[in-house]
Every structure is written in structure tokens, then in C-alpha cells.
Scaffold this active site. Structure first.
Site, mmCIF file in Angstrom:
data_model
loop_
_atom_site.group_PDB
_atom_site.id
_atom_site.type_symbol
_atom_site.label_atom_id
_atom_site.label_comp_id
_atom_site.label_asym_id
_atom_site.label_seq_id
_atom_site.Cartn_x
_atom_site.Cartn_y
_atom_site.Cartn_z
ATOM 1 N N CYS A 48 91.182 5.915 68.190
ATOM 2 C CA CYS A 48 90.989 6.594 69.472
ATOM 3 C C CYS A 48 91.506 8.015 69.337
ATOM 4 O O CYS A 48 92.576 8.229 68.767
ATOM 5 C CB CYS A 48 91.765 5.848 70.549
ATOM 6 S SG CYS A 48 91.644 6.599 72.183
ATOM 7 N N GLU B 27 85.348 2.628 75.821
ATOM 8 C CA GLU B 27 85.312 3.756 76.768
ATOM 9 C C GLU B 27 85.431 3.286 78.218
ATOM 10 O O GLU B 27 86.113 3.929 79.026
ATOM 11 C CB GLU B 27 84.035 4.583 76.580
ATOM 12 C CG GLU B 27 83.832 5.173 75.185
ATOM 13 C CD GLU B 27 85.011 5.979 74.665
ATOM 14 O OE1 GLU B 27 85.794 6.501 75.481
ATOM 15 O OE2 GLU B 27 85.155 6.076 73.436
HETATM 16 ZN ZN ZN Z 1 89.701 5.932 73.029
#
Ligand code: ZN
Length: 193
Positions: A91, A134
Site C-alpha cells: 500500500c 481500495e
Molecule cells: Zn492501500
């Protein structure tokens, strides 16, 4: 526009649905793709650039020369899921941290695109995983919340490193205090949700 990193509080803020697609929103989305490419990411949620809206962008090729691979999801809703699979995730808000995450293997998601049309996608594989990662962001959930015990232990020191960096950046005045962050998010929500 900058990517915020763990443990910035906006990553825990549940995002609000957008009321309309307009020129300003299109500019933000174009900028989101730019910052995503600059960090070699394949997905980016609006709250990772400190915007409290239900919106994310994906390009599985992570390459700005492949614009036809760009996907924009506005007000996304996962309506169905099936199966289960485990794969490594990372991420942009957790630089250099990777860990295996279990998620449904297939999902159906509806979302508005940049033209304001409601789209429905049946997804599997990496794209199914990416949209779930997401959508989690939009709900204030991050991938380390979904780790098993062993993976959690393996990222522990790296998370402490990010927490220290955050506190040091804040002490240097690079990050506003929690009240200022909350006020800014409330103002942005009032304007568009
Ligand atoms: Zn992320």
C-alpha cells in the site's frame, strides 16, 4: 497533492459519497493518477491524498503510458463476493511493507465512472483484490487490519518505524494536528457530499 502515510488519521476516516462529477473532481482524479504513477502504485483511494470522498483510481499496469488501463470508481459498492484467496499486498500509505491478505476471490462492484455513468463490473484475480483493498480504504480500513497473526508480527517493527516518522514529521510542523485535519475534512465534505 501528497500521499499520506500510516498512521495519518485521514486513513481511518470513513469517506462520504460524492454528489456530482465536475471539472474540479476530474482535475483531482488526474492528479491522483499522477501521484500514483510517481510512486509506482496500481491503486489509490481519495483519502490517501487526504480527500474524504468515496472515490478511487486503479491502473493494474502502474504505467502512465497505458492510459487505456485507467479505471475510476466513484461511489463504489461491492454487491457480491465469492470464494477466498490469499496473496501479498502492499500500500502506498505503508511504504515497503508487504504481507499476505485473505480476501474473496471474486467480487461484483457497481460504481460511477468519470462520465457519470453507473457501471457494473464482475472481477476476479488482481483487479478483484485491488478494488477490495481500495473500498476498505474508503471505509477507514487498511490492509494491516486484515493480517493473520504471523503476518502481523512480521510487520510490527516496520509499523513502529512509520509511527515514529509520523510523530517526528508532526513535531516539525509538517503535519497538522488532529483537530485541524478533522476541520479540513468536514469543510471538504460540506462542499461536495
Ligand atoms: Zn492501500
Amino acid at each position: 497533492m501528497n500521499i499520506i502515510k500510516y498512521p495519518h488519521p485521514t486513513l481511518r476516516h470513513p469517506s462520504k459519497p460524492l454528489r456530482r462529477v465536475d471539472a474540479e473532481l476530474r482535475r483531482w482524479i488526474a492528479e491522483m493518477f499522477e501521484v500514483m504513477y510517481s510512486r509506482k502504485g496500481l491503486g489509490l483511494a481519495a483519502n490517501q491524498v487526504d480527500l474524504p470522498y468515496r472515490l478511487f483510481v486503479i491502473n493494474l499496469k502502474a504505467n502512465e503510458d497505458e492510459k487505456d488501463e485507467e479505471l475510476v470508481f466513484i461511489n463504489p459498492v461491492i454487491t457480491k463476493h465469492a470464494g477466498m484467496a490469499e496473496a501479498e499486498e502492499g500500500c502506498l500509505s505503508f511504504p515497503e511493507i508487504y504481507a499476505p491478505v485473505r480476501r474473496p476471490e471474486k467480487v461484483t462492484i457497481t460504481a460511477y465512472n468519470l462520465s457519470g455513468d453507473e457501471m457494473r463490473y464482475e472481477l476476479t484475480g488482481l483487479l478483484a483484490r485491488a478494488v477490495q483493498h481500495e473500498v476498505d480504504h474508503l471505509d477507514g480500513v487498511v490492509f494491516i487490519d486484515r493480517l493473520g497473526e504471523t503476518a502481523r508480527l512480521s510487520v510490527r517493527d516496520a509499523l513502529i518505524g512509520l509511527e515514529r516518522q509520523f510523530e517526528s514529521d508532526r513535531a516539525r510542523g509538517l503535519i497538522p494536528d488532529d483537530a485541524q485535519i478533522a476541520q479540513r475534512l468536514a469543510d471538504l465534505e460540506r462542499a461536495r457530499t
